[in-house]
Structure formats: C-alpha cells, structure tokens
Motif scaffolding. Structure first.
Motif, PDB file in Angstrom:
ATOM      1  N   SER A 334      48.042  -3.836  34.237  1.00  0.00           N
ATOM      2  CA  SER A 334      48.572  -4.228  35.541  1.00  0.00           C
ATOM      3  C   SER A 334      47.719  -5.325  36.179  1.00  0.00           C
ATOM      4  CB  SER A 334      48.616  -3.011  36.470  1.00  0.00           C
ATOM      5  OG  SER A 334      48.955  -3.373  37.789  1.00  0.00           O
ATOM      6  N   ASP A 335      48.320  -6.082  37.069  1.00  0.00           N
ATOM      7  CA  ASP A 335      47.584  -7.078  37.858  1.00  0.00           C
ATOM      8  C   ASP A 335      47.169  -6.524  39.220  1.00  0.00           C
ATOM      9  OD1 ASP A 335      47.804  -9.097  35.920  1.00  0.00           O
ATOM     10  OD2 ASP A 335      49.799  -9.669  36.635  1.00  0.00           O
ATOM     11  N   ASP A 336      47.534  -5.288  39.494  1.00  0.00           N
ATOM     12  CA  ASP A 336      47.234  -4.683  40.786  1.00  0.00           C
ATOM     13  C   ASP A 336      45.893  -3.959  40.724  1.00  0.00           C
ATOM     14  OD1 ASP A 336      48.104  -3.695  43.530  1.00  0.00           O
ATOM     15  OD2 ASP A 336      47.791  -1.790  42.475  1.00  0.00           O
ATOM     16  N   LEU A 337      45.000  -4.323  41.623  1.00  0.00           N
ATOM     17  CA  LEU A 337      43.645  -3.782  41.607  1.00  0.00           C
ATOM     18  C   LEU A 337      43.633  -2.266  41.768  1.00  0.00           C
ATOM     19  CD1 LEU A 337      40.576  -4.306  41.577  1.00  0.00           C
ATOM     20  CD2 LEU A 337      40.708  -4.657  44.065  1.00  0.00           C
ATOM     21  N   ALA A 338      44.412  -1.757  42.711  1.00  0.00           N
ATOM     22  CA  ALA A 338      44.421  -0.313  42.953  1.00  0.00           C
ATOM     23  C   ALA A 338      44.939   0.443  41.733  1.00  0.00           C
ATOM     24  CB  ALA A 338      45.281   0.005  44.179  1.00  0.00           C
ATOM     25  N   THR A 339      45.950  -0.111  41.069  1.00  0.00           N
ATOM     26  CA  THR A 339      46.484   0.525  39.870  1.00  0.00           C
ATOM     27  C   THR A 339      45.432   0.590  38.771  1.00  0.00           C
ATOM     28  OG1 THR A 339      48.739  -0.207  40.386  1.00  0.00           O
ATOM     29  CG2 THR A 339      48.279   0.387  38.096  1.00  0.00           C
ATOM     30  N   LEU A 340      44.682  -0.497  38.604  1.00  0.00           N
ATOM     31  CA  LEU A 340      43.621  -0.519  37.596  1.00  0.00           C
ATOM     32  C   LEU A 340      42.563   0.526  37.899  1.00  0.00           C
ATOM     33  CD1 LEU A 340      43.063  -4.365  37.085  1.00  0.00           C
ATOM     34  CD2 LEU A 340      44.280  -2.790  35.587  1.00  0.00           C
ATOM     35  N   GLU A 341      42.158   0.616  39.140  1.00  0.00           N
ATOM     36  CA  GLU A 341      41.125   1.585  39.518  1.00  0.00           C
ATOM     37  C   GLU A 341      41.612   3.011  39.288  1.00  0.00           C
ATOM     38  OE1 GLU A 341      38.399  -0.430  42.915  1.00  0.00           O
ATOM     39  OE2 GLU A 341      40.381   0.238  43.565  1.00  0.00           O
ATOM     40  N   GLN A 342      42.870   3.287  39.624  1.00  0.00           N
ATOM     41  CA  GLN A 342      43.410   4.624  39.423  1.00  0.00           C
ATOM     42  C   GLN A 342      43.492   4.960  37.934  1.00  0.00           C
ATOM     43  OE1 GLN A 342      47.147   4.519  41.509  1.00  0.00           O
ATOM     44  NE2 GLN A 342      46.185   4.358  43.529  1.00  0.00           N
ATOM     45  N   ALA A 343      43.871   3.984  37.121  1.00  0.00           N
ATOM     46  CA  ALA A 343      43.969   4.220  35.682  1.00  0.00           C
ATOM     47  C   ALA A 343      42.595   4.492  35.076  1.00  0.00           C
ATOM     48  CB  ALA A 343      44.627   3.027  34.998  1.00  0.00           C
ATOM     49  N   LEU A 344      41.604   3.719  35.464  1.00  0.00           N
ATOM     50  CA  LEU A 344      40.247   3.936  34.957  1.00  0.00           C
ATOM     51  C   LEU A 344      39.721   5.306  35.374  1.00  0.00           C
ATOM     52  CD1 LEU A 344      38.780   0.378  35.629  1.00  0.00           C
ATOM     53  CD2 LEU A 344      39.064   1.427  33.380  1.00  0.00           C
ATOM     54  N   ALA A 345      39.971   5.665  36.629  1.00  0.00           N
ATOM     55  CA  ALA A 345      39.530   6.982  37.103  1.00  0.00           C
ATOM     56  C   ALA A 345      40.259   8.101  36.354  1.00  0.00           C
ATOM     57  CB  ALA A 345      39.771   7.103  38.603  1.00  0.00           C
ATOM     58  N   GLY A 346      41.541   7.889  36.067  1.00  0.00           N
ATOM     59  CA  GLY A 346      42.299   8.894  35.327  1.00  0.00           C
ATOM     60  C   GLY A 346      41.786   9.084  33.913  1.00  0.00           C
ATOM     61  N   LEU A 347      41.402   7.996  33.246  1.00  0.00           N
ATOM     62  CA  LEU A 347      40.842   8.099  31.905  1.00  0.00           C
ATOM     63  C   LEU A 347      39.489   8.799  31.926  1.00  0.00           C
ATOM     64  CD1 LEU A 347      41.851   4.562  30.607  1.00  0.00           C
ATOM     65  CD2 LEU A 347      42.692   6.754  29.722  1.00  0.00           C
ATOM     66  N   ALA A 348      38.698   8.498  32.958  1.00  0.00           N
ATOM     67  CA  ALA A 348      37.413   9.195  33.094  1.00  0.00           C
ATOM     68  C   ALA A 348      37.630  10.697  33.268  1.00  0.00           C
ATOM     69  CB  ALA A 348      36.634   8.617  34.274  1.00  0.00           C
ATOM     70  N   ALA A 349      38.666  11.064  34.019  1.00  0.00           N
ATOM     71  CA  ALA A 349      38.962  12.485  34.227  1.00  0.00           C
ATOM     72  C   ALA A 349      39.390  13.143  32.916  1.00  0.00           C
ATOM     73  CB  ALA A 349      40.054  12.637  35.281  1.00  0.00           C
ATOM     74  N   LEU A 350      40.194  12.448  32.101  1.00  0.00           N
ATOM     75  CA  LEU A 350      40.587  12.998  30.802  1.00  0.00           C
ATOM     76  C   LEU A 350      39.354  13.247  29.930  1.00  0.00           C
ATOM     77  CD1 LEU A 350      43.778  11.003  29.687  1.00  0.00           C
ATOM     78  CD2 LEU A 350      43.644  13.334  30.587  1.00  0.00           C
ATOM     79  N   ASP A 351      38.414  12.314  29.972  1.00  0.00           N
ATOM     80  CA  ASP A 351      37.202  12.475  29.170  1.00  0.00           C
ATOM     81  C   ASP A 351      36.369  13.645  29.666  1.00  0.00           C
ATOM     82  OD1 ASP A 351      35.385  11.417  27.070  1.00  0.00           O
ATOM     83  OD2 ASP A 351      34.053  11.061  28.771  1.00  0.00           O
ATOM     84  N   GLU A 352      36.262  13.808  30.981  1.00  0.00           N
ATOM     85  CA  GLU A 352      35.510  14.937  31.531  1.00  0.00           C
ATOM     86  C   GLU A 352      36.166  16.254  31.151  1.00  0.00           C
ATOM     87  OE1 GLU A 352      35.241  14.273  35.694  1.00  0.00           O
ATOM     88  OE2 GLU A 352      33.922  12.518  35.509  1.00  0.00           O
ATOM     89  N   GLN A 353      37.498  16.301  31.185  1.00  0.00           N
ATOM     90  CA  GLN A 353      38.200  17.519  30.798  1.00  0.00           C
ATOM     91  C   GLN A 353      37.939  17.841  29.323  1.00  0.00           C
ATOM     92  OE1 GLN A 353      42.258  16.604  31.810  1.00  0.00           O
ATOM     93  NE2 GLN A 353      41.758  16.349  33.988  1.00  0.00           N
TER      94      GLN A 353
END
Length: 360
Positions: A334-353
C-alpha cells in the motif's frame, strides 16, 4: 617503542626535565608521531557511522580515527568491513613493522558468519533456524577459532615486536526487546545471540592472554546502549542495510574510550549517529522522514517472501494463520502510511503468537 596511554609523552617530558636541571633553555624536539596500525573488521572500520570512505568503509568517525586524532598518532587504517582472520593476515599485516608502536583489532565475527546469523534470526520464528545457525557458529568457534587467533596473533607479534597490541571484542547487541517492526527477534533468540557473543569473548580473551597482548572488553561500556536502548550505541535495522547492527558514532566514541580510557573527553558526542522514531524503529539517520522509514521497513519484510509457496507451507505447518498472513503481506504494498504501520504491527503480533506457542 611500546605505546601505552600513560607513557605517550615520556620522552618529551624527560628531555624537558634534563634541560631544566642543566639550567639551559634547550629546545625540546617534537617526537615523531607514534605509528598506529588499525587492523580488523567492520567494527574497526567504523561501519555504522554513515561515513563510508572506500570499499573497506574506514570511516573518519570510526574509533581508530578518533584515537589517532585525540592522541596525535600516525594512523595506518587497514581495517576492512567484512574481513575475516585470513583476510587480515593476507591483506592487512603488511602495514606492520618493527617501528609500529600501537595496534588495535577486532576480528572473528565474520569467521563465524555474523551477517548470516543476524539475517536468519531476524526472520519470523516460523521461518527462522536461528538457534541452528548459532549452534553452527559456536561449533566453529570452539573447533577452529583458537587456532586462527593463535596464527594471527603470532604473526602480528613477529611483524611488530615492539608494539602495544590491544585486542577488542564485541558488545551485546540486544536488550531483550525488538522495537523494529521489520525484524522478528524473539527474546530467546536475543538471549542466545548475546550468549554467543559471551562465548566468543571468552575465546578472544584466552588467546589474547596466551599471545601476551592486552585485551579490552566492550560489553560493560555498551550495557544500556544496545539496539532499542536510549541512547543506543548500536544501530538496529538501518538503511543502507550495511549500517545495521554496528556501532553508530556514539558507539565508536564508546569503543575509543574502551581502547584508550579518557579519549571521549576530547571527542564530541554525536547528534546524528542514530535516531529512534516514536515506534522505536532504529533509522540511523535523523533526517529520514517517518514515511521513508515505514516504507523501507515494509520493503524489508516484502523481501522475506513470506507468502512464497514454500514459506506459506512452513507457516501452515507451524500453525500460523496463512489467510491473515497473506492479507497483511498484501497490505505492505500500500501507499498509505497508516495501512503500512498496521500491517507491520499485525505481522509482529503473528510472530509473537507463534513464539508463545513454541515456548520461546
């Protein structure tokens, strides 16, 4: 002559004293600058300071340059990013001679595959063989590195018999928290990486003592200054990528003080060596915009090919919800900054799980 911090001005002081005792106004002849040869790898070449000079890096902000400037030494800067012990023997030791006064070196990390180990451990846990890579490095450390150090140190002693030779080790890189959304170090992986650093430090100290050289320990000085600390002396994931996981300018000032206590009294504290954004992502450069930082992090994760067919099979086998993984990776384009940040945070959460399920 053998150069030590406490004896740098000995001969000049002695000449001055003799002149006073004789009651004569004798001119004091300035001593030739002490010959200093800086050997080693990227930690000695100043990688991480964002001031690359040549193919070997050799930054003017690297600790050898700081030592030379602070103490009036004639620096022969031989250290080269990526160097292993064999490279030092082949390409760097020609600078040594019986006239060499002072030698510093950090070496050994690249023999053990430093960059490849860090790269492997930075992957999400379901793809990473972090502990396996660490174990391979430790096996090589104990089976081959003592002999490599002995051969290197013996050649240094033969080529520079009068030199004060000081061997440095490596700091702990991690404080137990991965604040960068583009890397996936677990707490257990960070402990294992720091533990491997300790084992390497033990071997370096043993072989240094056997060679009759001096050793200095970077770990105490860097405590509280690891990646994600404030202030950090070591860059986290940074751009250009070669700047990552190396001491920044403040870290090199710290290293200079380790090799020669008191050097930092004459070295200005850096304000541009590293920067940490509001999410804790280490950028290494204060002028990089928030959008550029996040875009670079997203690109770094995209380069991991998390949704390639092989990697998806591995994720599924490890219990990772592949539908959610695929959705988050798609958002990284995505070109949207907020979308990128949410996606990165979501991947970090998957890794923590995943780490929680795996007991890491």
């Amino acid at each position: 002559m053998s150069l030590r911090p406490s004896t740098v001005l000995t001969s000049v002081t002695a000449v001055s004293a003799l002149g006073l005792l004789a009651g004569a106004a004798l001119p004091v002849q300035a001593e030739e600058p002490s010959h200093y040869v800086a050997l080693g790898d990227s930690f000695s070449a100043g990688t991480g300071t964002r001031a690359e000079v040549d193919d070997c890096y050799r930054s003017p902000h690297g600790f050898p340059a700081l030592l030379a400037d602070a103490h009036g030494l004639q620096l022969d800067y031989q250290a080269c990013s990526g160097a292993e012990t064999a490279d030092v023997r082949r390409d760097q030791l020609g600078a040594l001679s019986p006239a060499t006064d002072y030698v510093t070196i950090t070496i050994g990390g690249n023999d053990l595959g430093y960059a490849s180990v860090i790269t492997q451990c930075a992957l999400p846990g379901w793809l990473s063989n972090c502990q396996g890579r660490i174990n391979d490095a430790l096996a090589l450390l104990h089976s081959q590195m003592p002999q490599r150090y002995d051969a290197l140190f013996a050649e240094i002693a033969a080529r520079a018999p009068a030199a004060d030779v000081v061997i440095g080790n490596y700091p702990h890189l991690f404080n137990g928290r991965d604040c960068n959304l583009a890397t996936f170090f677990s707490a257990a992986e960070m402990r294992a990486l720091n533990g491997a650093t300790d084992q390497l430090a033990d071997v370096i100290a043993e072989r240094t003592q056997a060679a009759g050289f001096r050793s200095v320990d970077a770990r105490p000085a860097f405590q509280g200054h690891a990646v994600c600390d404030s202030p950090e002396w070591v860059n986290g994931l940074s751009w250009p990528i070669q700047e990552s996981y190396h001491p920044n300018r403040d870290g090199n000032i710290g290293y200079a003080d380790i090799f020669w206590p008191g050097t930092s009294d004459t070295a200005p504290t850096s304000t541009t060596g590293s920067a940490t954004d509001s999410r804790g992502a280490s950028t290494g450069e204060a002028t990089v915009s928030r959008a550029q930082q996040v875009r670079a992090q997203a690109d770094a994760v995209l380069a991991m090919d998390l949704t390639g067919s092989t990697n998806l099979r591995l994720a599924r086998a490890e219990g990772v919800p592949t539908g959610e993984l695929t959705r988050l990776v798609a958002q990284l384009r995505s070109d949207d900054l907020a979308t990128l940040e949410q996606a990165l945070a979501g991947l970090a959460a998957l890794d923590e799980q995943h780490a929680t399920r795996a007991g890491r």
